[in-house]
Design an enzyme around this catalytic site. Sequence first.
Site, PDB file in Angstrom:
ATOM      1  N   ALA A  65       0.861  -1.183   0.000  1.00  0.00           N
ATOM      2  CA  ALA A  65       0.000   0.000   0.000  1.00  0.00           C
ATOM      3  C   ALA A  65       0.897   1.232   0.000  1.00  0.00           C
ATOM      4  CB  ALA A  65      -0.897  -0.016   1.225  1.00  0.00           C
ATOM      5  N   GLY A 109       0.709  -5.173   0.963  1.00  0.00           N
ATOM      6  CA  GLY A 109      -0.515  -5.275   0.159  1.00  0.00           C
ATOM      7  C   GLY A 109      -0.268  -5.921  -1.201  1.00  0.00           C
ATOM      8  N   GLU A 112      -0.454  -9.479  -0.538  1.00  0.00           N
ATOM      9  CA  GLU A 112      -1.849  -9.791  -0.195  1.00  0.00           C
ATOM     10  C   GLU A 112      -2.729  -9.867  -1.453  1.00  0.00           C
ATOM     11  OE1 GLU A 112      -1.894  -6.600   2.702  1.00  0.00           O
ATOM     12  OE2 GLU A 112      -2.310  -8.026   4.307  1.00  0.00           O
ATOM     13  N   GLU A 132       5.073  -5.086   7.124  1.00  0.00           N
ATOM     14  CA  GLU A 132       4.334  -4.054   7.870  1.00  0.00           C
ATOM     15  C   GLU A 132       4.910  -3.820   9.260  1.00  0.00           C
ATOM     16  OE1 GLU A 132       2.979  -6.448   6.042  1.00  0.00           O
ATOM     17  OE2 GLU A 132       1.341  -5.638   4.828  1.00  0.00           O
TER      18      GLU A 132
HETATM   19  N1  DAK Z   1       4.580   3.260  -0.792  1.00  0.00           N
HETATM   20  C1  DAK Z   1       4.958   4.411  -1.390  1.00  0.00           C
HETATM   21  N2  DAK Z   1       6.085   4.547  -2.085  1.00  0.00           N
HETATM   22  C2  DAK Z   1       6.874   3.477  -2.212  1.00  0.00           C
HETATM   23  C3  DAK Z   1       6.553   2.220  -1.621  1.00  0.00           C
HETATM   24  C4  DAK Z   1       5.327   2.142  -0.892  1.00  0.00           C
HETATM   25  N3  DAK Z   1       4.900   0.991  -0.336  1.00  0.00           N
HETATM   26  N4  DAK Z   1       7.541   1.357  -1.922  1.00  0.00           N
HETATM   27  C5  DAK Z   1       8.435   2.020  -2.659  1.00  0.00           C
HETATM   28  N5  DAK Z   1       8.044   3.305  -2.843  1.00  0.00           N
HETATM   29  C6  DAK Z   1       8.721   4.364  -3.578  1.00  0.00           C
HETATM   30  C7  DAK Z   1       9.939   4.890  -2.803  1.00  0.00           C
HETATM   31  O1  DAK Z   1       9.529   5.839  -1.844  1.00  0.00           O
HETATM   32  C8  DAK Z   1      10.737   5.506  -3.913  1.00  0.00           C
HETATM   33  O2  DAK Z   1      10.170   6.746  -4.248  1.00  0.00           O
HETATM   34  P1  DAK Z   1      11.094   8.079  -4.432  1.00  0.00           P
HETATM   35  O3  DAK Z   1      11.888   8.182  -3.196  1.00  0.00           O
HETATM   36  O4  DAK Z   1      11.941   7.752  -5.645  1.00  0.00           O
HETATM   37  O5  DAK Z   1      10.099   9.187  -4.656  1.00  0.00           O
HETATM   38  C9  DAK Z   1      10.493   4.558  -5.086  1.00  0.00           C
HETATM   39  O6  DAK Z   1       9.273   3.864  -4.767  1.00  0.00           O
HETATM   40  C10 DAK Z   1      11.587   3.525  -5.267  1.00  0.00           C
HETATM   41  O7  DAK Z   1      11.768   2.879  -4.023  1.00  0.00           O
HETATM   42  P2  DAK Z   1      13.211   2.691  -3.341  1.00  0.00           P
HETATM   43  O8  DAK Z   1      14.122   3.829  -3.692  1.00  0.00           O
HETATM   44  O9  DAK Z   1      12.981   2.421  -1.907  1.00  0.00           O
HETATM   45  O10 DAK Z   1      13.717   1.386  -4.113  1.00  0.00           O
HETATM   46  P3  DAK Z   1      14.695   0.259  -3.578  1.00  0.00           P
HETATM   47  O11 DAK Z   1      14.943  -0.618  -4.753  1.00  0.00           O
HETATM   48  O12 DAK Z   1      15.871   0.858  -2.855  1.00  0.00           O
HETATM   49  O13 DAK Z   1      13.850  -0.558  -2.464  1.00  0.00           O
HETATM   50  C11 DAK Z   1      11.893  -1.680  -1.605  1.00  0.00           C
HETATM   51  C12 DAK Z   1      12.707  -1.267  -2.857  1.00  0.00           C
HETATM   52  C13 DAK Z   1      10.589  -2.363  -2.127  1.00  0.00           C
HETATM   53  C14 DAK Z   1      12.665  -2.712  -0.788  1.00  0.00           C
HETATM   54  C15 DAK Z   1      11.578  -0.449  -0.739  1.00  0.00           C
HETATM   55  O14 DAK Z   1      11.043   0.563  -1.590  1.00  0.00           O
HETATM   56  C16 DAK Z   1      10.593  -0.720   0.354  1.00  0.00           C
HETATM   57  O15 DAK Z   1      10.942  -1.270   1.390  1.00  0.00           O
HETATM   58  N6  DAK Z   1       9.306  -0.276   0.158  1.00  0.00           N
HETATM   59  C17 DAK Z   1       8.278  -0.372   1.169  1.00  0.00           C
HETATM   60  C18 DAK Z   1       7.787  -1.788   1.329  1.00  0.00           C
HETATM   61  C19 DAK Z   1       6.718  -1.894   2.419  1.00  0.00           C
HETATM   62  O16 DAK Z   1       6.971  -1.640   3.602  1.00  0.00           O
HETATM   63  N7  DAK Z   1       5.518  -2.269   2.013  1.00  0.00           N
HETATM   64  C20 DAK Z   1       4.410  -2.496   2.940  1.00  0.00           C
HETATM   65  C21 DAK Z   1       3.559  -1.274   3.017  1.00  0.00           C
HETATM   66  S1  DAK Z   1       2.199  -1.471   4.185  1.00  0.00           S
HETATM   67  C22 DAK Z   1      -5.472  -2.709   3.729  1.00  0.00           C
HETATM   68  C23 DAK Z   1      -4.964  -3.034   2.515  1.00  0.00           C
HETATM   69  C24 DAK Z   1      -3.597  -3.111   2.348  1.00  0.00           C
HETATM   70  C25 DAK Z   1      -2.727  -2.796   3.358  1.00  0.00           C
HETATM   71  C26 DAK Z   1      -3.263  -2.462   4.583  1.00  0.00           C
HETATM   72  C27 DAK Z   1      -4.622  -2.389   4.774  1.00  0.00           C
HETATM   73  N8  DAK Z   1      -6.894  -2.629   3.946  1.00  0.00           N
HETATM   74  C28 DAK Z   1      -7.747  -3.188   2.859  1.00  0.00           C
HETATM   75  C29 DAK Z   1      -7.454  -2.189   5.163  1.00  0.00           C
HETATM   76  C30 DAK Z   1      -1.315  -2.883   3.074  1.00  0.00           C
HETATM   77  C31 DAK Z   1      -0.342  -2.283   3.812  1.00  0.00           C
HETATM   78  C32 DAK Z   1       1.023  -2.262   3.261  1.00  0.00           C
HETATM   79  O17 DAK Z   1       1.275  -2.749   2.192  1.00  0.00           O
END
Ligand code: DAK
Length: 258
Positions: A65, A109, A112, A132
Amino acid sequence: MTYEFILFEKIGNVGLIILNRPESLNALCERLIQDLNAVLDACEADTSIHCMVLMGSEKAFAAGADIKEMQAKTYQDAYLGDFITKGWEKVSQCRKPIIAAVSGYALGGGNEIAMMCDMIIASDTAQFGQPEVTIGTIPGAGGTQRLARSIGKSKAMDMCLTGRRMDALEAERAGLVSRVVPAHQLRDEAIAIAQKIASYSIPVVMMIKEAVNRAFETPLSEGLKFERRLFHSTFALDDQKEGMAAFLEKRPPVFRGR
Ligand code: DAK
């Protein structure tokens, strides 16, 4: 219909849906989820589409997400606005089969959504995770539930509690993924599998999907009864007569979806 963050292509009886927000690694913002819902509704309504493939880019299926969208929300915003709940279950509610073709990151997400699909085909570069916990929250779109059912309690706990990622081979061994293919073949393999499914009788395919999914919602005895009723009902289909006649006449069947 035009979409901001989705590319769509029809290949025979297969709908190919590509998540397309590369600058954010396909982070699932509200607009992307709206687009995904709209394209899935269109596929469900199009009688010439029998199966869908959902994929992202080579680098990311989806990195979760959109954290930028979520970060500043208060509890009241999330609860009262039913934050990002609307529409998130659509993938799991489709009646036609959906194959997730995962390359690169399928995180939070993203994982998921992949698990809501009927099967996951992974490229050898795929990485699955529920990170998360590392950003101060918990999986919110079925991660704790579908992962536990898919790979068992111990590995689900390991992934959700530590936030570690699983590579494609581990995911295949654990049963999260049905096949692993070289990255450059992922799109073609997923489409070939979808075309195979699409070549069968569409009502039969939809019944199989319904029956397998019933296994997760009922005790075994009820699931077996449900399966038996659907099995009996296939004898009302022209496609059952055709399929069995074609076998006996040693020729390929011609299914008409009736
Ligand atoms: N959200 C927003 N931007 C993201 C992102 C994300 N999840 N993942 C990556 N980006 C963006 C980065 O901010 C960066 O943007 P700029 O800085 O260039 O503007 C760009 O994508 C490239 O990312 P990185 O520079 O970080 O790239 P790397 O190759 O170094 O790293 C990475 C890739 C995937 C390991 C890293 O980006 C990362 O750790 N991303 C976050 C992963 C994460 O924590 N995901 C879980 C999010 S929580 C629900 C439904 C769904 C959910 C909850 C509730 N309901 C129906 C109630 C879901 C929750 C989640 O998914």
